[in-house]
Design a protein around this motif. Structure first.
Motif, short mmCIF file in Angstrom:
data_model
loop_
_atom_site.label_atom_id
_atom_site.label_comp_id
_atom_site.label_asym_id
_atom_site.label_seq_id
_atom_site.Cartn_x
_atom_site.Cartn_y
_atom_site.Cartn_z
N PRO A 1 0.81 -1.21 0.00
CA PRO A 1 0.00 0.00 0.00
C PRO A 1 0.85 1.26 0.00
CG PRO A 1 0.09 -0.94 2.20
CD PRO A 1 0.77 -1.93 1.28
N GLY B 1 0.16 5.80 0.45
CA GLY B 1 -0.50 6.67 1.40
C GLY B 1 0.40 7.01 2.57
N ILE C 1 0.72 7.34 7.18
CA ILE C 1 0.25 7.12 8.54
C ILE C 1 0.70 8.30 9.38
CG2 ILE C 1 0.46 5.70 10.62
CD1 ILE C 1 0.85 3.29 8.83
N VAL D 1 4.81 3.24 2.89
CA VAL D 1 3.88 4.22 3.44
C VAL D 1 4.66 5.34 4.11
CG1 VAL D 1 2.02 4.57 5.11
CG2 VAL D 1 2.09 2.48 3.74
N GLY E 1 -2.90 8.53 -1.89
CA GLY E 1 -3.49 7.42 -1.15
C GLY E 1 -4.18 7.91 0.11
N SER E 2 -4.69 6.97 0.88
CA SER E 2 -5.36 7.31 2.13
C SER E 2 -4.34 7.78 3.17
CB SER E 2 -6.12 6.11 2.68
OG SER E 2 -7.20 5.76 1.85
N VAL F 1 -3.89 7.57 7.26
CA VAL F 1 -4.36 6.91 8.47
C VAL F 1 -3.90 7.70 9.69
CG1 VAL F 1 -4.22 4.84 9.90
CG2 VAL F 1 -4.38 4.64 7.41
N LEU G 1 -5.31 0.98 3.92
CA LEU G 1 -4.46 1.65 2.93
C LEU G 1 -4.55 0.99 1.56
CD1 LEU G 1 -1.38 2.29 5.23
CD2 LEU G 1 -2.81 4.06 4.18
N PRO H 1 -8.24 2.63 -0.78
CA PRO H 1 -8.33 4.08 -0.61
C PRO H 1 -9.64 4.71 -1.08
CG PRO H 1 -6.97 3.56 -2.50
CD PRO H 1 -7.29 2.25 -1.84
N SER I 1 -8.86 6.01 8.81
CA SER I 1 -8.22 6.10 7.50
C SER I 1 -9.08 7.00 6.62
CB SER I 1 -8.09 4.71 6.87
OG SER I 1 -7.49 4.79 5.60
#
Length: 265
Positions: free
Chosen positions: A13, A15, A17, A66, A134-135, A137, A155, A158, A175
């Protein structure tokens, strides 16, 4: 497990964090635990919780791609120094981006919404600088039993939001998909028994689909620490349970991280 059941080994993934954290400072960190741990012990417990969260996320191989951001308060030079020391003590200083809360925000309940909205936009800018998307979190430092598998899964998906509610009515993980506006954090009653429900409504009101994950546990009250010990020990005998609680408290009073993650990579 860290790896979602349906995940292919080749899937990684993207994104970001964001770990939201207060600097572990005596008489300012985990003050509601002072009757149990004392001022120094409460600060050491806060540092142990933060260290465990950082280590768990850093050592999960499926989160290697990530972007990892540590959002810290106070967002001044003293806060930067404390968080740098934490990361250096764990040999993680090259894996995390340190992001101070903006001068106009803090981690009190009245400023959390603005702080999260600001952090969302700033982290998206960091992702863009890394030519990534991306997402994003958000996790706190208060829930050491991280659901790593659910973080990875969120993740990997998304297109939707993903929330793990907390036992106190808040949430331990959220997320946020790329298309969600920062106003999702407006008008949320923070530090309230309806925080998670209100956040869920704010997302669905904007036609953002939300998947709920499993329950998480914050470490805010003295009873939360005992609950943590009981879940770690899974022993019903009273005498052994007290001994196990003492072991957890001894770890809490130390300087090392405590391995409490629910599912190692």
């Amino acid at each position: 497990p860290c790896i979602p059941t349906m995940m292919n080994a080749s899937q990684q993934p993207g994104g970001a964090i964001v770990v939201v954290a207060k600097c572990p400072i005596p008489n300012k960190s985990k003050t509601r635990l002072i009757p149990l741990l004392g001022e120094e012990g409460s600060a050491k417990f806060a540092k142990a919780l933060l260290s465990d969260v950082l280590l768990s996320l850093s050592t999960c191989s499926h989160l290697d791609n990530v972007l990892k951001v540590l959002l810290y308060a106070p967002g001044n030079a003293a806060g930067l120094s404390i968080m740098m020391q934490v990361l250096e003590s764990l040999d993680l200083h090259n894996l995390w981006v340190l992001l101070p809360v903006s001068s106009a925000t803090d981690l009190t309940s009245c400023g959390i919404g603005h702080m999260l909205a600001d952090a969302l936009e700033r982290t998206r800018a960091l992702l863009a600088n890394h030519h990534s998307t991306g997402s994003i979190v958000f996790v706190g430092m208060d829930s050491p039993e991280l659901p790593l598998d659910e973080i990875v899964n969120s993740l990997l998906n998304p297109s939707i939001a993903y929330m793990c509610p907390a036992n106190d009515g808040g949430y331990g993980m959220l997320s946020v998909p790329p298309h969600a506006p920062s106003r999702i954090f407006e008008n949320i009653p923070w530090s309230h028994s309806l925080t998670a429900v209100s956040q869920l409504k704010a997302l669905t009101d904007l036609n953002i689909a939300v998947k709920l994950g499993r329950l998480m546990y914050d470490m805010d009250e003295c009873g939360d620490v005992q609950g943590l010990a009981e879940r770690q020990c899974s022993i019903q005998n009273g005498d052994v349970k007290v001994e196990c609680l003492n072991n957890v408290l001894m770890k809490a009073s130390g300087d090392s991280a405590i391995p409490l993650t629910t599912g190692a990579c």
